[in-house]
Design an enzyme around this catalytic site. Structure first.
Site, PDB file in Angstrom:
ATOM      1  N   ALA A 113       0.842  -1.200   0.000  1.00  0.00           N
ATOM      2  CA  ALA A 113       0.000   0.000   0.000  1.00  0.00           C
ATOM      3  C   ALA A 113       0.872   1.242   0.000  1.00  0.00           C
ATOM      4  O   ALA A 113       0.455   2.316   0.439  1.00  0.00           O
ATOM      5  CB  ALA A 113      -0.947  -0.004   1.196  1.00  0.00           C
ATOM      6  N   SER A 114       2.126   1.069  -0.447  1.00  0.00           N
ATOM      7  CA  SER A 114       3.059   2.187  -0.596  1.00  0.00           C
ATOM      8  C   SER A 114       3.188   2.966   0.712  1.00  0.00           C
ATOM      9  O   SER A 114       3.571   2.403   1.720  1.00  0.00           O
ATOM     10  CB  SER A 114       2.613   3.076  -1.758  1.00  0.00           C
ATOM     11  OG  SER A 114       3.586   4.015  -2.088  1.00  0.00           O
ATOM     12  N   HIS A 115       2.858   4.255   0.706  1.00  0.00           N
ATOM     13  CA  HIS A 115       3.069   5.098   1.884  1.00  0.00           C
ATOM     14  C   HIS A 115       1.851   5.161   2.801  1.00  0.00           C
ATOM     15  O   HIS A 115       1.844   5.922   3.766  1.00  0.00           O
ATOM     16  CB  HIS A 115       3.449   6.517   1.444  1.00  0.00           C
ATOM     17  CG  HIS A 115       2.384   7.180   0.620  1.00  0.00           C
ATOM     18  ND1 HIS A 115       2.344   7.071  -0.751  1.00  0.00           N
ATOM     19  CD2 HIS A 115       1.318   7.940   0.975  1.00  0.00           C
ATOM     20  CE1 HIS A 115       1.299   7.737  -1.212  1.00  0.00           C
ATOM     21  NE2 HIS A 115       0.662   8.280  -0.185  1.00  0.00           N
TER      22      HIS A 115
END
Length: 391
Positions: free
Chosen positions: A103-105
């Site tokens: 979910a990346s960042h």
């Protein structure tokens, strides 16, 4: 279900709420069906799977692997690995595609899926539209028990990625400097590979939040307000530079030797300026519209053309391919050199920053004084439910 985010950049949601096992299974089956439909019959239908360090990553990864095998897809399981390493591996090994569990960042309760094309890029809009159509119509394809896919662990990806970066960028000057470097990978997928890279660059390495078996110990996005501990750590250890990395290790923000988070916009600016000088390049550049005007200044100073694209990494990458750009990226700390990798790559960004320091033989705080100072405000606004038909 309002928190499920579906776009050309992939799918993200809160695990167990908006992102459920049923949704994950359907998305994986849609991608498997897409691979079966679009991979030439003579080519082996094999994809790479990787994940960042979120607690839900292994469960989701195993769901995806089982689903793809049911579609007759063979899987290379890369395990805990940066997003750019998955992109690199798909392209380098000539695979039919890839899936990344990240979910990346976003915060730790989130997770998601990013879909990779055989080119080692994220899917173009037309490709994503096809996957999404299969997902919504549930026109899935499966194989019989005689033709199920196989799964194979693959442990060479990180080292192969590092060696590609080191073979492209002149590293002798970096090694000579014996830089003291601090890094904060947020206990994410960049924890191990970053240390390996920096050590091979001859750096004395100091790390915080480097245990990928732990939960995130800071807010994941590498913006100044989230990396105060790294700022102090750089000063306390007399480091020349500090790198803050997001959980899937495709973005980098930089801290100066004075303990100042200079802002992620400078990551790309430093890399582009150095590339144009060091490689005596006259290539055009591609960045998205959410990137500082510092890039316009750099392009103008070097007499090269700048192409602006819509937000979305694949839009930048596609423009780079179309315009034969040798370097580009996004102002969120993402640097892209297509000859190395077809997407934002933290290993590339860090190596280029160190190469710039070594070549210029000045401190980072002095180096950034050479860029015109722009004020660029990025923030988030809660909108509630929107009637998109009226926009």
């Amino acid at each position: 279900m309002n928190d499920l985010k579906i776009s050309i950049s992939g799918v993200r949601g809160i695990v167990g709420e908006s992102l459920t096992s049923g949704i994950i299974l359907d998305l994986a089956t849609a991608f498997g069906t897409y691979i079966l439909t679009n991979t030439p019959s003579q080519k082996e239908k094999k994809v790479a799977i990787g994940m960042d360090s979120r607690l839900s990553g292994d469960v989701i990864s195993q769901l995806i692997i089982a689903t793809l095998r049911a579609c007759g897809i063979h899987v290379l399981d890369l395990g805990l690995i940066p997003t750019p390493t998955v992109l690199f591996t798909v392209r380098e090994l000539g695979l039919a595609g890839g899936l990344i569990v990240t979910a990346s960042h976003n915060p730790k309760e989130w997770n998601g899926l990013k879909f990779v094309s055989p080119r080692g890029t994220f899917l173009r809009q037309d490709e994503w539209d096809e996957v999404y159509h299969i997902y919504t119509t549930k026109k899935f394809k499966y194989e019989s028990y005689k033709h199920l896919g196989q799964v194979q662990p693959y442990h060479e990806a990180a080292n192969e990625h590092i060696q590609k970066v080191l073979s492209f960028i002149q590293i002798e000057k970096i090694k000579e400097k014996r830089f003291k470097v601090a890094y904060d990978p947020c206990n994410g997928a960049g924890s191990h590979i970053t240390r390996l890279l920096l050590e091979q660059l001859g750096c004395e390495v100091y790390g915080i939040h480097t245990d990928s078996n732990k939960e995130f110990e800071r807010s994941p996005e590498p913006i100044p307000s989230n990396i105060k501990k790294l700022e102090k750590y750089v000063v306390e250890n007399g480091c020349d530079i500090g790198f803050a990395i997001d959980p899937d290790a495709d973005r980098v923000a930089i801290v100066s030797e004075k303990g100042q988070a200079i802002g992620e916009e400078y990551t790309l600016a430093i890399a582009v300026e150095h590339y144009l000088k060091a490689f005596n390049a006259h290539t055009s550049l591609a960045v998205n519209i959410s990137t500082s005007r510092m890039i316009d200044d750099i392009a103008g100073n070097h007499g090269v053309k700048l192409h602006r694209t819509a937000v979305g990494e694949i839009n930048v990458v596609q423009a780079m391919f179309d315009e034969n750009c040798e370097i580009g990226g996004e102002g969120n700390g993402g640097v892209i050199i297509p000859e190395i990798n077809s997407g934002r790559d933290s290993l590339v960004a860090m190596t280029m920053a160190l190469s710039a320091l070594a070549t210029e033989d000045i401190s980072l705080s002095v180096m950034i004084q050479g860029f015109k100072d722009y004020h660029f405000v990025k923030d988030k606004v809660e909108t509630g439910k929107l009637n998109t038909k009226r926009i």
